[in-house]
Motif scaffolding. Structure first.
Motif, PDB file in Angstrom:
ATOM      1  N   PHE A   1      63.600  10.775   1.395  1.00 59.73           N
ATOM      2  CA  PHE A   1      62.768  10.551   0.216  1.00 59.73           C
ATOM      3  C   PHE A   1      63.250   9.263  -0.468  1.00 59.73           C
ATOM      4  N   PRO A   2      62.628   8.115  -0.184  1.00 63.36           N
ATOM      5  CA  PRO A   2      63.078   6.849  -0.793  1.00 63.36           C
ATOM      6  C   PRO A   2      62.934   6.865  -2.309  1.00 63.36           C
ATOM      7  N   ILE A   3      63.879   6.180  -2.966  1.00 65.31           N
ATOM      8  CA  ILE A   3      63.841   6.013  -4.414  1.00 65.31           C
ATOM      9  C   ILE A   3      63.441   4.586  -4.769  1.00 65.31           C
ATOM     10  N   ASP A   4      64.199   3.615  -4.292  1.00 61.90           N
ATOM     11  CA  ASP A   4      63.879   2.217  -4.559  1.00 61.90           C
ATOM     12  C   ASP A   4      63.920   1.378  -3.282  1.00 61.90           C
ATOM     13  N   ALA A   5      63.861   2.023  -2.147  1.00 61.23           N
ATOM     14  CA  ALA A   5      63.778   1.339  -0.852  1.00 61.23           C
ATOM     15  C   ALA A   5      62.376   1.492  -0.295  1.00 61.23           C
ATOM     16  N   ILE A   6      62.004   0.588   0.609  1.00 58.02           N
ATOM     17  CA  ILE A   6      60.752   0.707   1.345  1.00 58.02           C
ATOM     18  C   ILE A   6      61.086   0.719   2.827  1.00 58.02           C
ATOM     19  N   VAL A   7      60.506   1.656   3.547  1.00 58.53           N
ATOM     20  CA  VAL A   7      60.756   1.789   4.982  1.00 58.53           C
ATOM     21  C   VAL A   7      59.448   1.603   5.735  1.00 58.53           C
ATOM     22  N   SER A   8      59.500   0.796   6.790  1.00 54.69           N
ATOM     23  CA  SER A   8      58.335   0.549   7.629  1.00 54.69           C
ATOM     24  C   SER A   8      58.392   1.420   8.876  1.00 54.69           C
ATOM     25  N   LEU A   9      57.258   1.979   9.240  1.00 54.51           N
ATOM     26  CA  LEU A   9      57.125   2.660  10.521  1.00 54.51           C
ATOM     27  C   LEU A   9      56.505   1.671  11.493  1.00 54.51           C
ATOM     28  N   LEU A  10      57.177   1.451  12.624  1.00 53.87           N
ATOM     29  CA  LEU A  10      56.770   0.433  13.583  1.00 53.87           C
ATOM     30  C   LEU A  10      56.542   1.049  14.958  1.00 53.87           C
ATOM     31  N   TYR A  11      55.531   0.531  15.636  1.00 49.14           N
ATOM     32  CA  TYR A  11      55.387   0.802  17.064  1.00 49.14           C
ATOM     33  C   TYR A  11      55.978  -0.380  17.808  1.00 49.14           C
ATOM     34  N   VAL A  12      56.816  -0.094  18.793  1.00 46.02           N
ATOM     35  CA  VAL A  12      57.504  -1.136  19.545  1.00 46.02           C
ATOM     36  C   VAL A  12      57.029  -1.107  20.991  1.00 46.02           C
ATOM     37  N   MET A  13      56.602  -2.279  21.489  1.00 46.01           N
ATOM     38  CA  MET A  13      56.117  -2.393  22.855  1.00 46.01           C
ATOM     39  C   MET A  13      57.290  -2.554  23.843  1.00 46.01           C
TER      40      MET A  13
ATOM     41  N   VAL B   1      53.834   1.979   5.607  1.00 47.35           N
ATOM     42  CA  VAL B   1      55.034   1.822   4.782  1.00 47.35           C
ATOM     43  C   VAL B   1      55.212   3.079   3.938  1.00 47.35           C
ATOM     44  N   VAL B   2      56.466   3.435   3.721  1.00 47.92           N
ATOM     45  CA  VAL B   2      56.807   4.602   2.908  1.00 47.92           C
ATOM     46  C   VAL B   2      57.838   4.169   1.878  1.00 47.92           C
ATOM     47  N   GLY B   3      57.596   4.544   0.641  1.00 55.66           N
ATOM     48  CA  GLY B   3      58.539   4.238  -0.430  1.00 55.66           C
ATOM     49  C   GLY B   3      58.693   5.432  -1.332  1.00 55.66           C
ATOM     50  N   ASN B   4      58.745   5.179  -2.645  1.00 56.25           N
ATOM     51  CA  ASN B   4      58.940   6.281  -3.581  1.00 56.25           C
ATOM     52  C   ASN B   4      57.693   7.152  -3.741  1.00 56.25           C
TER      53      ASN B   4
ATOM     54  N   ARG C   1      47.287  -7.611   1.756  1.00 59.97           N
ATOM     55  CA  ARG C   1      47.313  -6.140   1.812  1.00 59.97           C
ATOM     56  C   ARG C   1      48.749  -5.625   1.872  1.00 59.97           C
ATOM     57  N   TRP C   2      49.540  -6.251   2.721  1.00 65.02           N
ATOM     58  CA  TRP C   2      50.924  -5.810   2.916  1.00 65.02           C
ATOM     59  C   TRP C   2      51.739  -5.980   1.639  1.00 65.02           C
ATOM     60  N   LEU C   3      51.550  -7.077   0.945  1.00 70.37           N
ATOM     61  CA  LEU C   3      52.270  -7.306  -0.307  1.00 70.37           C
ATOM     62  C   LEU C   3      51.886  -6.270  -1.360  1.00 70.37           C
ATOM     63  N   LEU C   4      50.607  -5.952  -1.449  1.00 72.38           N
ATOM     64  CA  LEU C   4      50.147  -4.980  -2.442  1.00 72.38           C
ATOM     65  C   LEU C   4      50.697  -3.583  -2.154  1.00 72.38           C
ATOM     66  N   LEU C   5      50.684  -3.173  -0.893  1.00 72.03           N
ATOM     67  CA  LEU C   5      51.237  -1.867  -0.531  1.00 72.03           C
ATOM     68  C   LEU C   5      52.725  -1.806  -0.859  1.00 72.03           C
ATOM     69  N   SER C   6      53.425  -2.901  -0.619  1.00 73.95           N
ATOM     70  CA  SER C   6      54.853  -2.943  -0.933  1.00 73.95           C
ATOM     71  C   SER C   6      55.088  -2.875  -2.442  1.00 73.95           C
ATOM     72  N   LEU C   7      54.300  -3.637  -3.219  1.00 71.67           N
ATOM     73  CA  LEU C   7      54.457  -3.642  -4.674  1.00 71.67           C
ATOM     74  C   LEU C   7      54.239  -2.257  -5.271  1.00 71.67           C
TER      75      LEU C   7
ATOM     76  N   LEU D   1      57.470  -0.285  -5.460  1.00 70.94           N
ATOM     77  CA  LEU D   1      58.614  -0.885  -6.139  1.00 70.94           C
ATOM     78  C   LEU D   1      58.380  -0.875  -7.645  1.00 70.94           C
ATOM     79  N   SER D   2      59.461  -0.951  -8.403  1.00 75.05           N
ATOM     80  CA  SER D   2      59.346  -0.983  -9.866  1.00 75.05           C
ATOM     81  C   SER D   2      59.311  -2.402 -10.404  1.00 75.05           C
ATOM     82  N   THR D   3      59.415  -3.409  -9.520  1.00 75.21           N
ATOM     83  CA  THR D   3      59.368  -4.804  -9.934  1.00 75.21           C
ATOM     84  C   THR D   3      58.291  -5.532  -9.144  1.00 75.21           C
TER      85      THR D   3
END
Length: 261
Positions: free
Chosen positions: A50-62, A72-75, A153-159, A162-164
């Motif tokens: 359960f992230p608090i102030d971290a962001i974790v990406s789920l990736l598929y790797v070829m 992306v998963v965060g708080n 899109r990626w920046l908005l999902l990340s923001l 986050l609290s900043t």
């Protein structure tokens, strides 16, 4: 409230008081440095996070080593959805894209809770549906939209997680997440910076004009955001429930055309 209190994770905060009492005593705080891999494809999941102030990406790797982010998963939620679904392992890799911390819980304790508590199970399933919407929309976005729009899109999902308004990451990392060439990210970020939307300096990216960033994004961010609000309205802070600007394809092209002038 302590700085790293579990209630800063919106999913944990949405649990009933009884569920919190059962689970919080078993939560373990861990630090998540940038680039940490929480699990690899095929790993049996021993914990959920359960992230608090971290962001974790789920990736598929070829097989070639190339990768692309699927969500992306965060708080807003938790990592380890396969435990909820009964699969126990996942074909994706989980990598920390923004450093911070998280609480982890043993998969065994997690199963006990949702199997015995219908309200907890309902909440978790609604989050799972929200996450699947993000995954499917990301796949469509990566196929049909420009790198410029994908970056917005990626920046908005990340923001949203986050609290900043600041993200610490390299353009190479962003390129790996989007599954594109670094040169493409460099060009797209340069356009945003020249027009005052972002400021990027030595691995620190600051969003200066979020409304314009939303206008420059494709419809994918708005779709994901709207579904998250529908499924989990009680998990979102009031200031983040303002309507998102949705633009037609022609309007988006006009905005980027003006950014190139």
């Amino acid at each position: 409230m302590p700085q790293n209190a579990p209630l800063k994770n919106h999913l944990l905060a949405a649990l009933s008081l009884e569920a919190r009492r059962r689970l919080f005593a078993h939560l373990e705080w861990i630090s998540l440095p940038l680039g940490t891999t929480l699990y690899e494809s095929g790993d049996t999941l021993e914990h959920v996070y359960f992230p608090i102030d971290a962001i974790v990406s789920l990736l598929y790797v070829m097989e070639s080593g190339a990768s692309a982010e699927i969500s992306v998963v965060g708080n807003d939620g938790f990592l380890g959805i396969a435990v909820l679904m009964g699969g126990e392992s996942t074909p994706s890799r989980a990598v920390v894209q923004s450093a911070g911390g998280a609480y982890r819980l043993s998969a065994h304790r997690f199963r006990e809770e949702f199997r015995s508590n219908p309200d907890t199970l309902q909440l978790l399933l609604r989050y799972a549906q929200s996450l699947m919407t993000q995954m499917s929309q990301t796949a469509a976005c990566n196929r049909h939209h420009s790198i410029d729009q994908q970056l917005c899109r990626w920046l908005l999902l990340s923001l949203d997680r986050l609290s900043t308004n600041q993200l610490t990451m390299t353009q190479e990392l962003i390129a790996n997440m989007l599954g594109v060439r670094r040169e493409g990210v460099n060009e797209a970020a340069g356009k945003l910076q020249r027009h005052g939307v972002i400021e990027y300096n030595r691995g620190r990216l600051t969003v200066l004009d979020r409304p314009r960033l939303e206008m420059l994004s494709c419809e994918c961010y708005a779709v994901v955001r709207k579904e998250s609000l529908r499924l989990l309205p009680h998990m979102h802070e009031p200031e983040k429930t303002t309507p998102t600007v949705i633009r037609t394809a022609d309007a988006i092209r006009d905005l980027f055309r003006s950014a190139n002038d």
